[in-house]
Enzyme design. Structure first.
Site, short mmCIF file in Angstrom:
data_model
loop_
_atom_site.label_atom_id
_atom_site.label_comp_id
_atom_site.label_asym_id
_atom_site.label_seq_id
_atom_site.Cartn_x
_atom_site.Cartn_y
_atom_site.Cartn_z
N ASN A 173 19.60 -15.95 91.27
CA ASN A 173 18.70 -16.08 92.42
C ASN A 173 19.03 -17.40 93.11
O ASN A 173 18.68 -18.46 92.62
CB ASN A 173 17.24 -16.06 91.90
CG ASN A 173 16.25 -16.33 93.02
OD1 ASN A 173 16.59 -16.31 94.20
ND2 ASN A 173 15.00 -16.58 92.63
N TRP A 174 19.71 -17.29 94.23
CA TRP A 174 20.18 -18.51 94.92
C TRP A 174 19.08 -19.21 95.70
O TRP A 174 19.30 -20.30 96.22
CB TRP A 174 21.36 -18.16 95.85
CG TRP A 174 22.60 -17.72 95.14
CD1 TRP A 174 22.75 -17.41 93.80
CD2 TRP A 174 23.89 -17.53 95.73
NE1 TRP A 174 24.03 -17.05 93.53
CE2 TRP A 174 24.76 -17.11 94.70
CE3 TRP A 174 24.40 -17.66 97.03
CZ2 TRP A 174 26.12 -16.83 94.93
CZ3 TRP A 174 25.73 -17.38 97.26
CH2 TRP A 174 26.58 -16.97 96.21
N LYS A 175 17.96 -18.55 95.87
CA LYS A 175 16.82 -19.13 96.61
C LYS A 175 17.27 -19.60 98.00
O LYS A 175 18.20 -19.01 98.57
CB LYS A 175 16.16 -20.24 95.79
CG LYS A 175 15.84 -19.77 94.37
CD LYS A 175 14.96 -20.71 93.59
CE LYS A 175 14.72 -20.13 92.20
NZ LYS A 175 13.83 -20.92 91.38
N HIS B 167 8.68 -12.82 92.91
CA HIS B 167 9.07 -14.12 92.34
C HIS B 167 7.89 -15.09 92.44
O HIS B 167 7.14 -15.07 93.41
CB HIS B 167 10.30 -14.68 93.07
CG HIS B 167 10.87 -15.86 92.36
ND1 HIS B 167 10.35 -17.11 92.51
CD2 HIS B 167 11.88 -15.96 91.46
CE1 HIS B 167 11.02 -17.95 91.73
NE2 HIS B 167 11.95 -17.27 91.08
N GLU C 216 7.68 -18.05 93.24
CA GLU C 216 7.64 -18.89 94.44
C GLU C 216 7.08 -18.10 95.63
O GLU C 216 6.42 -18.66 96.51
CB GLU C 216 9.05 -19.43 94.75
CG GLU C 216 9.43 -20.53 93.76
CD GLU C 216 10.91 -20.64 93.45
OE1 GLU C 216 11.73 -20.14 94.23
OE2 GLU C 216 11.24 -21.22 92.40
N GLU D 92 9.29 -14.44 83.89
CA GLU D 92 9.61 -15.83 84.22
C GLU D 92 8.36 -16.69 84.10
O GLU D 92 7.54 -16.75 85.04
CB GLU D 92 10.14 -15.92 85.66
CG GLU D 92 11.41 -15.12 85.89
CD GLU D 92 12.18 -15.65 87.08
OE1 GLU D 92 13.33 -16.06 86.90
OE2 GLU D 92 11.62 -15.68 88.20
N GLY E 132 12.79 -24.03 87.09
CA GLY E 132 13.26 -25.23 87.77
C GLY E 132 12.80 -26.52 87.12
O GLY E 132 12.95 -27.59 87.68
N SER F 95 14.91 -21.86 83.68
CA SER F 95 15.79 -22.89 83.12
C SER F 95 16.80 -22.36 82.11
O SER F 95 17.09 -23.02 81.10
CB SER F 95 14.97 -24.04 82.51
OG SER F 95 14.21 -24.67 83.53
N GLY G 256 18.24 -19.29 88.19
CA GLY G 256 18.07 -20.00 89.46
C GLY G 256 19.12 -21.08 89.60
O GLY G 256 20.27 -20.83 89.94
N GLY G 257 18.74 -22.32 89.28
CA GLY G 257 19.60 -23.49 89.47
C GLY G 257 21.03 -23.31 88.97
O GLY G 257 21.99 -23.62 89.68
P1 PGA Z 1 15.65 -21.71 87.25
O1 PGA Z 1 14.99 -20.57 88.19
O2 PGA Z 1 16.74 -21.03 86.47
O3 PGA Z 1 16.17 -22.74 88.20
O4 PGA Z 1 14.56 -22.20 86.37
C1 PGA Z 1 14.78 -19.27 87.72
C2 PGA Z 1 14.17 -18.44 88.81
O5 PGA Z 1 13.38 -18.96 89.61
O6 PGA Z 1 14.47 -17.23 88.92
#
Ligand code: PGA
Length: 251
Positions: free
Chosen positions: A9-11, A95, A97, A167, A173, A213, A234-235
């Site tokens: 997930n590149w956000k 998600h 967010e 998640e 994050g 993470s 994510g990251g």
């Molecule tokens: P993260 O994000 O790996 O940076 O914790 C995961 C996500 O939001 O899908």
């Protein structure tokens, strides 16, 4: 069929040139035959480009969100039909967010799920508790609530087009990962919840990803757990080497 999946997930990261660079770097690193299905979710403006670039790879391209209506006066939004028309057949919904910053509720997500499934898209349905829920020992009931209200209205056959992503919000994050045991405990609970609401056939077949993470140094341990079928990253998905290392951690 239950599959092993690693999704990035590149956000809101990577412009067009950077998207090209990251995909090219991924291509260079994907030398070994991968056990897992790979999905990347760049931002809307780069989806078509990413789809074209990934066509020949075993990499699917997903959207990070989608509107629930078919079309019309919804300034700034993107429909299922628009995504499908550029080859995108997978969408991340729910998600944390989106839930936290854009007010997406279980009821709204239920509508988005319906629209995506009506368009024969695959939904990566995200959910998970906040730290306060876990501290209050309400994480199981909260997760059950999110599943019931956002997803459990779908028909048996729709489950073929659903991937779950557990998640825990406190791990996204933050660098703080759920332990492999915590992930396994919750994934087993999710499977049990689905088997009670639907059937063991469905709960055995659905892929449940862990997100929060996941990094090259912890992926193997988490993915080794029997009810963890891969990860939503994510990251670490923004770096080709890290992402490919994580993808290779699936066995
Ligand atoms: P993260 O994000 O790996 O940076 O914790 C995961 C996500 O939001 O899908």
């Amino acid at each position: 069929m239950r599959k092993k999946i690693v999704a990035g997930n590149w956000k809101m990261n990577k412009n067009l040139a950077e998207t090209g660079e990251l995909i090219a770097a991924m291509k260079r690193n994907f030398e070994n035959a991968l056990e897992a299905d790979i999905i990347i979710a760049p931002t809307f403006t780069n989806l078509y480009y990413a789809f074209e670039e990934c066509k020949d790879l075993k990499v699917k391209v997903a959207a990070q969100n989608m509107h629930q209506e078919e079309q019309g006066a919804y300034t700034g939004e993107v429909s299922a039909d628009m995504l499908k028309s550029i080859g995108v057949e997978t969408v991340i919904l729910g998600h944390s967010e989106r839930r936290a910053h854009f007010g997406e509720t279980d009821a709204l997500l239920a509508k988005k799920v319906n629209t995506a499934l009506a368009h024969h898209m695959t939904v990566i349905f995200c959910f998970g508790e906040e730290l306060k829920d876990r501290k209050n020992k309400e994480h199981f009931s909260l997760v059950k609530h999110q599943l019931k209200n956002g997803l459990f209205h779908i028909k048996d056959e729709d489950w073929d087009n659903v991937i779950l992503a557990y998640e825990p919000v406190w791990a996204i994050g933050t660098g703080e990962t759920a332990s492999p045991e915590q992930a396994q405990e919750m994934h087993a609970f999710i499977r049990k919840t689905i088997s009670e609401a639907y059937s063991t056939k469905i709960s055995d077949n659905v892929s449940i990803l862990y997100g929060g993470s996941v990094k090259p140094n912890n992926a193997k341990e988490i993915f080794a757990k029997p009810d963890v079928d891969g990860g939503l990253i994510g990251g670490a998905s923004l770096d080709a080497k890290s992402f490919v290392t994580i993808a290779n951690a699936i066995s």
